[in-house]
Design a protein around this motif. Sequence first.
Motif, PDB file in Angstrom:
ATOM      1  N   SER A   1      -2.161 -19.961  24.434  1.00  0.00           N
ATOM      2  CA  SER A   1      -1.458 -21.102  25.034  1.00  0.00           C
ATOM      3  C   SER A   1      -0.774 -21.920  23.949  1.00  0.00           C
ATOM      4  N   ALA A   2      -0.117 -22.997  24.347  1.00  0.00           N
ATOM      5  CA  ALA A   2       0.706 -23.807  23.446  1.00  0.00           C
ATOM      6  C   ALA A   2      -0.030 -24.132  22.141  1.00  0.00           C
ATOM      7  N   GLY A   3       0.635 -23.863  21.032  1.00  0.00           N
ATOM      8  CA  GLY A   3       0.060 -24.112  19.711  1.00  0.00           C
ATOM      9  C   GLY A   3      -0.649 -22.919  19.109  1.00  0.00           C
ATOM     10  N   ASP A   4      -0.892 -21.863  19.907  1.00  0.00           N
ATOM     11  CA  ASP A   4      -1.603 -20.678  19.411  1.00  0.00           C
ATOM     12  C   ASP A   4      -0.649 -19.690  18.748  1.00  0.00           C
ATOM     13  N   VAL A   5      -1.236 -18.859  17.893  1.00  0.00           N
ATOM     14  CA  VAL A   5      -0.502 -17.798  17.193  1.00  0.00           C
ATOM     15  C   VAL A   5      -1.188 -16.470  17.472  1.00  0.00           C
ATOM     16  N   PHE A   6      -0.386 -15.407  17.633  1.00  0.00           N
ATOM     17  CA  PHE A   6      -0.943 -14.064  17.804  1.00  0.00           C
ATOM     18  C   PHE A   6      -0.049 -13.091  17.054  1.00  0.00           C
ATOM     19  N   VAL A   7      -0.666 -12.037  16.501  1.00  0.00           N
ATOM     20  CA  VAL A   7       0.052 -11.069  15.667  1.00  0.00           C
ATOM     21  C   VAL A   7       0.058  -9.696  16.322  1.00  0.00           C
ATOM     22  N   PHE A   8       1.232  -9.044  16.292  1.00  0.00           N
ATOM     23  CA  PHE A   8       1.383  -7.671  16.775  1.00  0.00           C
ATOM     24  C   PHE A   8       1.738  -6.788  15.575  1.00  0.00           C
ATOM     25  N   PRO A   9       0.832  -5.897  15.162  1.00  0.00           N
ATOM     26  CA  PRO A   9       1.092  -5.070  13.983  1.00  0.00           C
ATOM     27  C   PRO A   9       2.318  -4.173  14.145  1.00  0.00           C
ATOM     28  N   ARG A  10       2.950  -3.924  13.036  1.00  0.00           N
ATOM     29  CA  ARG A  10       4.175  -3.121  12.989  1.00  0.00           C
ATOM     30  C   ARG A  10       4.014  -1.776  13.702  1.00  0.00           C
ATOM     31  N   GLY A  11       4.972  -1.470  14.569  1.00  0.00           N
ATOM     32  CA  GLY A  11       5.046  -0.159  15.198  1.00  0.00           C
ATOM     33  C   GLY A  11       4.145   0.057  16.393  1.00  0.00           C
ATOM     34  N   LEU A  12       3.210  -0.858  16.672  1.00  0.00           N
ATOM     35  CA  LEU A  12       2.285  -0.658  17.791  1.00  0.00           C
ATOM     36  C   LEU A  12       2.868  -1.215  19.093  1.00  0.00           C
ATOM     37  N   VAL A  13       2.589  -0.525  20.187  1.00  0.00           N
ATOM     38  CA  VAL A  13       3.049  -0.960  21.505  1.00  0.00           C
ATOM     39  C   VAL A  13       2.382  -2.283  21.860  1.00  0.00           C
ATOM     40  N   HIS A  14       3.175  -3.247  22.337  1.00  0.00           N
ATOM     41  CA  HIS A  14       2.619  -4.544  22.689  1.00  0.00           C
ATOM     42  C   HIS A  14       3.405  -5.181  23.834  1.00  0.00           C
ATOM     43  N   PHE A  15       2.875  -6.278  24.373  1.00  0.00           N
ATOM     44  CA  PHE A  15       3.484  -6.931  25.531  1.00  0.00           C
ATOM     45  C   PHE A  15       3.058  -8.388  25.569  1.00  0.00           C
ATOM     46  N   GLN A  16       3.781  -9.175  26.400  1.00  0.00           N
ATOM     47  CA  GLN A  16       3.391 -10.547  26.725  1.00  0.00           C
ATOM     48  C   GLN A  16       3.689 -10.772  28.200  1.00  0.00           C
ATOM     49  N   LYS A  17       2.780 -11.423  28.905  1.00  0.00           N
ATOM     50  CA  LYS A  17       2.942 -11.665  30.343  1.00  0.00           C
ATOM     51  C   LYS A  17       2.584 -13.112  30.663  1.00  0.00           C
ATOM     52  N   ASN A  18       3.509 -13.800  31.333  1.00  0.00           N
ATOM     53  CA  ASN A  18       3.270 -15.175  31.750  1.00  0.00           C
ATOM     54  C   ASN A  18       2.592 -15.160  33.113  1.00  0.00           C
ATOM     55  N   ASN A  19       1.319 -15.506  33.152  1.00  0.00           N
ATOM     56  CA  ASN A  19       0.588 -15.547  34.412  1.00  0.00           C
ATOM     57  C   ASN A  19       0.414 -16.970  34.934  1.00  0.00           C
ATOM     58  N   GLY A  20       1.117 -17.928  34.312  1.00  0.00           N
ATOM     59  CA  GLY A  20       1.017 -19.311  34.739  1.00  0.00           C
ATOM     60  C   GLY A  20       1.985 -19.650  35.857  1.00  0.00           C
ATOM     61  N   ALA A  21       1.858 -20.863  36.382  1.00  0.00           N
ATOM     62  CA  ALA A  21       2.713 -21.318  37.481  1.00  0.00           C
ATOM     63  C   ALA A  21       4.055 -21.857  36.988  1.00  0.00           C
ATOM     64  N   GLY A  22       4.142 -22.151  35.684  1.00  0.00           N
ATOM     65  CA  GLY A  22       5.380 -22.691  35.126  1.00  0.00           C
ATOM     66  C   GLY A  22       5.964 -21.769  34.073  1.00  0.00           C
ATOM     67  N   PRO A  23       7.083 -22.156  33.487  1.00  0.00           N
ATOM     68  CA  PRO A  23       7.702 -21.333  32.445  1.00  0.00           C
ATOM     69  C   PRO A  23       6.872 -21.314  31.165  1.00  0.00           C
ATOM     70  N   ALA A  24       7.140 -20.345  30.329  1.00  0.00           N
ATOM     71  CA  ALA A  24       6.483 -20.244  29.026  1.00  0.00           C
ATOM     72  C   ALA A  24       7.522 -19.810  27.996  1.00  0.00           C
ATOM     73  N   SER A  25       7.233 -20.106  26.735  1.00  0.00           N
ATOM     74  CA  SER A  25       8.152 -19.695  25.673  1.00  0.00           C
ATOM     75  C   SER A  25       7.406 -19.576  24.357  1.00  0.00           C
ATOM     76  N   VAL A  26       7.915 -18.711  23.492  1.00  0.00           N
ATOM     77  CA  VAL A  26       7.332 -18.530  22.160  1.00  0.00           C
ATOM     78  C   VAL A  26       8.451 -18.419  21.133  1.00  0.00           C
ATOM     79  N   ILE A  27       8.102 -18.676  19.884  1.00  0.00           N
ATOM     80  CA  ILE A  27       8.954 -18.350  18.746  1.00  0.00           C
ATOM     81  C   ILE A  27       8.289 -17.193  18.010  1.00  0.00           C
ATOM     82  N   SER A  28       9.070 -16.146  17.750  1.00  0.00           N
ATOM     83  CA  SER A  28       8.555 -14.968  17.052  1.00  0.00           C
ATOM     84  C   SER A  28       9.099 -14.920  15.629  1.00  0.00           C
ATOM     85  N   ALA A  29       8.273 -14.468  14.702  1.00  0.00           N
ATOM     86  CA  ALA A  29       8.693 -14.257  13.315  1.00  0.00           C
ATOM     87  C   ALA A  29       8.459 -12.795  12.949  1.00  0.00           C
ATOM     88  N   PHE A  30       9.390 -12.224  12.180  1.00  0.00           N
ATOM     89  CA  PHE A  30       9.324 -10.809  11.787  1.00  0.00           C
ATOM     90  C   PHE A  30       9.522 -10.675  10.281  1.00  0.00           C
TER      91      PHE A  30
END
Length: 226
Positions: free
Chosen positions: A148-177
Amino acid sequence: MGMGTGMASPLLSCAIMALLASVLPPPSVAGDPDLLQDICVADLSSSVKVNGFACKATVTEDDFYFKGLGAAGNTNTTYGSVVTGANVEKVPGLNTLGVSMARIDYAPGGLNAPHTHPRATEMVFVLEGALDVGFITTGNKLVSKTISAGDVFVFPRGLVHFQKNNGAGPASVISAFNSQFPGTQSLAMTLFAATPPVPDHVLTTAFQVGTKEVEKIKSRLAPKKA
């Protein structure tokens, strides 16, 4: 004589290690190669093909500037999500610097469908909302978490990954590569909307479904005609 024999073993080991270092290829790196000059602003119009982009001669401050991540993108898409990239194509000054960013916006229920980044590890910072995120290892283990807001999560290079918004409102993230141009391969689009198309018999065997199911998926993922 005993001293000579005792010293031979470490000296021989050092000699073997030096020999191996001289003949073996260097270890792989987890990001873009290091730059060899202060800047090399990408000449996006150049026909020269290199590992990256050729450098342009005239540079301005705008080559290092982009304001496209400040506002939410239009999530009226097939999956209810949209990615706004700030890579070398949008910020030519990133050429050779080995970093880039993106903003991802999700409508309620929106999905950033399973995909990979072949050239970069990704780290997301949640701006708003809550997301179910995860990646799958090559051993088929799912590593997932709700963030949730303020959290960070890492997806290792080359691995299959996803994000799903299951909330009632909009969601957004900033990604760094850790790449100026990480690349994105969507599993669904890669397999069912490739040009030329992947043969039906390959997909029916791989997914253990019939031709009708494959054609149905292809029709839904086909590019919309203008």
